[in-house]
Write a protein that holds these residues in place. Sequence first.
Motif, PDB file in Angstrom:
ATOM      1  N   ASN A   1       7.995  48.033  40.964  1.00  0.00           N
ATOM      2  CA  ASN A   1       6.639  48.138  41.724  1.00  0.00           C
ATOM      3  C   ASN A   1       6.242  49.822  41.598  1.00  0.00           C
ATOM      4  N   PRO A   2       5.305  50.186  40.901  1.00  0.00           N
ATOM      5  CA  PRO A   2       4.811  51.581  40.753  1.00  0.00           C
ATOM      6  C   PRO A   2       4.180  52.054  41.941  1.00  0.00           C
ATOM      7  N   ARG A   3       3.851  51.179  42.734  1.00  0.00           N
ATOM      8  CA  ARG A   3       2.895  51.683  43.967  1.00  0.00           C
ATOM      9  C   ARG A   3       3.565  52.594  45.058  1.00  0.00           C
ATOM     10  N   TYR A   4       4.745  52.250  45.071  1.00  0.00           N
ATOM     11  CA  TYR A   4       5.436  52.856  46.087  1.00  0.00           C
ATOM     12  C   TYR A   4       5.503  54.342  46.040  1.00  0.00           C
ATOM     13  N   LEU A   5       6.074  54.854  44.885  1.00  0.00           N
ATOM     14  CA  LEU A   5       5.977  56.206  44.399  1.00  0.00           C
ATOM     15  C   LEU A   5       4.633  56.987  44.319  1.00  0.00           C
ATOM     16  N   SER A   6       3.816  56.125  43.734  1.00  0.00           N
ATOM     17  CA  SER A   6       2.422  56.554  43.413  1.00  0.00           C
ATOM     18  C   SER A   6       1.772  56.764  44.736  1.00  0.00           C
ATOM     19  N   GLU A   7       1.828  55.996  45.704  1.00  0.00           N
ATOM     20  CA  GLU A   7       0.811  56.122  46.869  1.00  0.00           C
ATOM     21  C   GLU A   7       1.697  56.562  47.993  1.00  0.00           C
ATOM     22  N   GLY A   8       3.104  56.962  47.872  1.00  0.00           N
ATOM     23  CA  GLY A   8       4.037  57.488  48.855  1.00  0.00           C
ATOM     24  C   GLY A   8       3.986  56.488  50.147  1.00  0.00           C
ATOM     25  N   LEU A   9       4.588  55.247  49.697  1.00  0.00           N
ATOM     26  CA  LEU A   9       4.705  54.266  50.572  1.00  0.00           C
ATOM     27  C   LEU A   9       6.082  53.812  50.270  1.00  0.00           C
ATOM     28  N   ALA A  10       6.897  53.350  51.538  1.00  0.00           N
ATOM     29  CA  ALA A  10       8.235  52.814  51.431  1.00  0.00           C
ATOM     30  C   ALA A  10       8.234  51.357  51.375  1.00  0.00           C
ATOM     31  N   PRO A  11       8.958  50.848  50.606  1.00  0.00           N
ATOM     32  CA  PRO A  11       9.226  49.329  50.818  1.00  0.00           C
ATOM     33  C   PRO A  11       9.227  48.989  52.084  1.00  0.00           C
ATOM     34  N   PRO A  12       8.800  47.799  52.378  1.00  0.00           N
ATOM     35  CA  PRO A  12       8.867  47.268  53.831  1.00  0.00           C
ATOM     36  C   PRO A  12      10.404  47.006  54.087  1.00  0.00           C
ATOM     37  N   ALA A  13      11.073  46.599  53.179  1.00  0.00           N
ATOM     38  CA  ALA A  13      12.438  46.152  53.578  1.00  0.00           C
ATOM     39  C   ALA A  13      13.545  47.308  53.720  1.00  0.00           C
ATOM     40  N   MET A  14      12.792  48.599  53.669  1.00  0.00           N
ATOM     41  CA  MET A  14      13.638  49.702  54.000  1.00  0.00           C
ATOM     42  C   MET A  14      13.735  50.213  55.286  1.00  0.00           C
ATOM     43  N   SER A  15      12.490  49.459  56.060  1.00  0.00           N
ATOM     44  CA  SER A  15      12.428  50.164  57.736  1.00  0.00           C
ATOM     45  C   SER A  15      13.614  50.131  58.510  1.00  0.00           C
ATOM     46  N   GLN A  16      14.854  49.398  58.233  1.00  0.00           N
ATOM     47  CA  GLN A  16      15.915  49.995  58.949  1.00  0.00           C
ATOM     48  C   GLN A  16      17.023  50.968  58.454  1.00  0.00           C
TER      49      GLN A  16
ATOM     50  N   ALA B   1      14.495  59.014  63.569  1.00  0.00           N
ATOM     51  CA  ALA B   1      15.299  59.225  62.474  1.00  0.00           C
ATOM     52  C   ALA B   1      15.712  60.705  62.108  1.00  0.00           C
ATOM     53  N   ALA B   2      16.678  60.694  61.558  1.00  0.00           N
ATOM     54  CA  ALA B   2      17.131  62.029  61.070  1.00  0.00           C
ATOM     55  C   ALA B   2      16.439  62.770  60.244  1.00  0.00           C
ATOM     56  N   ASP B   3      15.834  61.974  59.179  1.00  0.00           N
ATOM     57  CA  ASP B   3      15.131  62.284  58.075  1.00  0.00           C
ATOM     58  C   ASP B   3      13.641  61.519  58.107  1.00  0.00           C
ATOM     59  N   ALA B   4      12.737  62.225  57.778  1.00  0.00           N
ATOM     60  CA  ALA B   4      11.296  61.652  57.539  1.00  0.00           C
ATOM     61  C   ALA B   4      11.503  60.771  56.244  1.00  0.00           C
ATOM     62  N   VAL B   5      10.550  59.760  56.217  1.00  0.00           N
ATOM     63  CA  VAL B   5      10.478  58.980  55.043  1.00  0.00           C
ATOM     64  C   VAL B   5      10.046  59.770  53.919  1.00  0.00           C
ATOM     65  N   ASN B   6      11.074  59.650  52.651  1.00  0.00           N
ATOM     66  CA  ASN B   6      11.025  60.379  51.627  1.00  0.00           C
ATOM     67  C   ASN B   6      11.304  59.964  50.315  1.00  0.00           C
ATOM     68  N   GLU B   7      10.668  60.643  49.347  1.00  0.00           N
ATOM     69  CA  GLU B   7      10.520  59.927  47.776  1.00  0.00           C
ATOM     70  C   GLU B   7      11.946  59.928  47.284  1.00  0.00           C
ATOM     71  N   PRO B   8      12.824  60.835  47.453  1.00  0.00           N
ATOM     72  CA  PRO B   8      14.199  60.615  46.750  1.00  0.00           C
ATOM     73  C   PRO B   8      14.980  59.415  47.261  1.00  0.00           C
ATOM     74  N   MET B   9      14.855  58.995  48.722  1.00  0.00           N
ATOM     75  CA  MET B   9      15.505  57.892  49.293  1.00  0.00           C
ATOM     76  C   MET B   9      14.946  56.362  48.658  1.00  0.00           C
ATOM     77  N   ILE B  10      13.452  56.727  48.641  1.00  0.00           N
ATOM     78  CA  ILE B  10      12.525  55.553  48.197  1.00  0.00           C
ATOM     79  C   ILE B  10      13.241  55.283  46.552  1.00  0.00           C
ATOM     80  N   ARG B  11      13.261  56.198  45.686  1.00  0.00           N
ATOM     81  CA  ARG B  11      13.828  56.242  44.603  1.00  0.00           C
ATOM     82  C   ARG B  11      15.052  55.555  44.124  1.00  0.00           C
ATOM     83  N   HIS B  12      15.768  55.935  45.186  1.00  0.00           N
ATOM     84  CA  HIS B  12      17.431  55.387  45.092  1.00  0.00           C
ATOM     85  C   HIS B  12      17.296  53.955  45.364  1.00  0.00           C
ATOM     86  N   TRP B  13      16.436  53.602  46.479  1.00  0.00           N
ATOM     87  CA  TRP B  13      16.186  52.239  46.810  1.00  0.00           C
ATOM     88  C   TRP B  13      15.773  51.499  45.688  1.00  0.00           C
ATOM     89  N   LEU B  14      14.593  51.807  45.171  1.00  0.00           N
ATOM     90  CA  LEU B  14      14.038  51.161  44.241  1.00  0.00           C
ATOM     91  C   LEU B  14      14.814  50.696  42.925  1.00  0.00           C
TER      92      LEU B  14
END
Length: 304
Positions: free
Chosen positions: A54-69, A34-47
């Motif tokens: 779900n607060p767990r994603y940002l608090s624990e640094g996890l990406a929603p599974p549906a974001m894999s692609q 991937a051009a970029d590593a998994v990152n919080e700004p993109m996760i925040r936009h997705w959410l």
Amino acid sequence: MTAEGAAQEEAAHAELVALAAKQAALGEVPGAPAADAVNEPMIRHWLDAMGDTNPRYLSEGLAPPAMSQVWTMPGRHRRDPTPVDDILTTLDANGFTGVVATNCDQTYHRYARVGERLVPSTRFESLAGPKRTALGEGYFATWIVTWRTQEGKPVAEMLFRVLKFRPVRRREPYPLRPAVNADTAFFWAGARAGELRIQSCADCGELRHPPGPMCPSCRSANRSHVVASGEGTVYSFVVHHRPPVPGLETPFVVAVVDLPEGVRIVGNIVDCPVEEVGIGMSLRATYRSMDDELTLPMWAPRET
């Protein structure tokens, strides 16, 4: 379809089958990270876009599974080749340009974590077809994309199947359209089904053609029909030269055809030079699609 067209279709199918086997034999083909590593700004936009609170994603640094692609989707100017590309390009070249996403199944092995850079790999599975669908004739292409960490740990996989179809081209309406009414609708429906239907009296059984509202023998208005054998002989004919007729190339033959069922029918004689047509010639019915709605019964020499 002409013999030449059928041969071209067969050659195209053979090419697609061979290419599909070749691409499937490649197995899993890795792509670029991937051009970029998994990152919080993109996760925040997705959410925010998905309305996921779900607060767990940002608090624990996890990406929603549906974001894999999302992490490895190609940009406008960046695309890594995959085993699917040649399949889709060849389908396009053969007129199968329509696309319908028919199936997408994702399997999640674990969360992707902030800082991880995912690596996709693609495996072409199969090409099924040609299949006739409401959209047109097409092929179902199936492939699997797997996302892993750079250390090789699986994160998610996706089975993706699309129908690549040849859009149905609507033809211009045939200009010489017959009158279709309550008396004749059964006849034209039969032609579309590849049947030569002859009207019969539902009471005395007498056959008649052209169709009409009443039996000329018993005066009954009860109607039915039989399916004729599709064989006949030339009773009489004319060769039409002038004037030009829209949708037909002159000269052409119009014949009165004797049916063994005991009635006569008028129709064009095709697949035969006009100079070879003669009284008593044995014929067989053939059905020609003139436009998207009209099929005409015609007559061709019967093979002996």
